[in-house]
Design an enzyme around this catalytic site. Sequence first.
Site, PDB file in Angstrom:
ATOM      1  N   CYS A 167       7.346  41.071  -0.748  1.00  0.00           N
ATOM      2  CA  CYS A 167       8.458  41.871  -1.458  1.00  0.00           C
ATOM      3  C   CYS A 167       8.357  43.245  -0.883  1.00  0.00           C
ATOM      4  CB  CYS A 167       8.088  42.005  -2.862  1.00  0.00           C
ATOM      5  SG  CYS A 167       9.517  42.931  -3.778  1.00  0.00           S
TER       6      CYS A 167
ATOM      7  N   ASP B  20       8.659  45.916  -2.634  1.00  0.00           N
ATOM      8  CA  ASP B  20       8.055  46.890  -3.552  1.00  0.00           C
ATOM      9  C   ASP B  20       6.834  47.555  -2.829  1.00  0.00           C
ATOM     10  OD1 ASP B  20       6.558  47.811  -5.602  1.00  0.00           O
ATOM     11  OD2 ASP B  20       7.564  46.415  -6.982  1.00  0.00           O
TER      12      ASP B  20
ATOM     13  N   ARG C  16       4.582  48.876  -3.845  1.00  0.00           N
ATOM     14  CA  ARG C  16       3.179  49.048  -4.494  1.00  0.00           C
ATOM     15  C   ARG C  16       2.575  47.500  -3.962  1.00  0.00           C
ATOM     16  NH1 ARG C  16       5.347  48.689 -10.499  1.00  0.00           N
ATOM     17  NH2 ARG C  16       6.683  47.200  -9.145  1.00  0.00           N
TER      18      ARG C  16
ATOM     19  N   HIS D 132       4.942  38.840  -6.413  1.00  0.00           N
ATOM     20  CA  HIS D 132       3.974  39.792  -7.163  1.00  0.00           C
ATOM     21  C   HIS D 132       4.507  39.798  -8.702  1.00  0.00           C
ATOM     22  CE1 HIS D 132       6.599  43.379  -7.635  1.00  0.00           C
ATOM     23  NE2 HIS D 132       7.204  42.692  -6.425  1.00  0.00           N
TER      24      HIS D 132
ATOM     25  N   CYS E 125       7.704  41.606 -10.576  1.00  0.00           N
ATOM     26  CA  CYS E 125       8.693  42.040  -9.574  1.00  0.00           C
ATOM     27  C   CYS E 125      10.329  42.305 -10.148  1.00  0.00           C
ATOM     28  CB  CYS E 125       8.804  40.695  -8.553  1.00  0.00           C
ATOM     29  SG  CYS E 125       9.984  41.131  -7.450  1.00  0.00           S
TER      30      CYS E 125
HETATM   31 CO    CO Z   1       9.335  42.533  -6.119  1.00  0.00          CO
END
Ligand code: CO
Length: 209
Positions: A42, A44, A46, A98, A101
């Site tokens: 992803c 993302d 993090r 994750h 998400c």
């Molecule tokens: Co995500």
Amino acid sequence: MTAISNLIDNNRAWASGKTEVDPDFFARLVRQQAPDYLWIGCSDSRVPANEIVGLDPGELFVHRNVANLAPPQDANYLSVLQFAVEVLKVKHILVVGHYGCGGVIASTEHTHHGLIDHWLTPIRYLAKEHHDELHALPEGSPRFDRLCELNVIRQVRNVASNPFVMTAWEKGEDLTVHGWCYSIENGLVSDLGVSVSTNEEVERMFGRV
Ligand code: CO
């Protein structure tokens, strides 16, 4: 003001820190042979691919998009996959979702988010397909977390039924596709137990696709 120059300063400090502890670090990177891993994860912020699995730059080929999708018609993902399989000859493809998400959660909402709603359509269909399983779970994170896992499993199926991958297996190449889910809360990866290394395994795991 958030200064962009901080980033350049950070970069200088990072580069000199690297060479201080490992004088050969960048020279080695230049000489780096093909990485053994392709990470499909992803976007993302993090979920930093290299760091989570303790690999240096050069050891992991990375493709990231919102909600770690491997859509069979997406030219960006397909280009990365073909290059990784046919040129780099990676040994492992890691599809890594994750928990929590935002993309997966957004796909279940009835509000409009813009273009991303189009991108997330496959997850909406997936949630419909698994309606009964998902609705047997408590509303909120248990349901979202399971949908994150189901999404990873579906993307493993997409990767494993891709013609580049199937051809590599037909040639007897050493390649395994894995499905993982990462927890931002504790930094730990869970293996979802859907690894496949041959076309026969794919058929056993997912049926004929
Ligand atoms: Co995500």
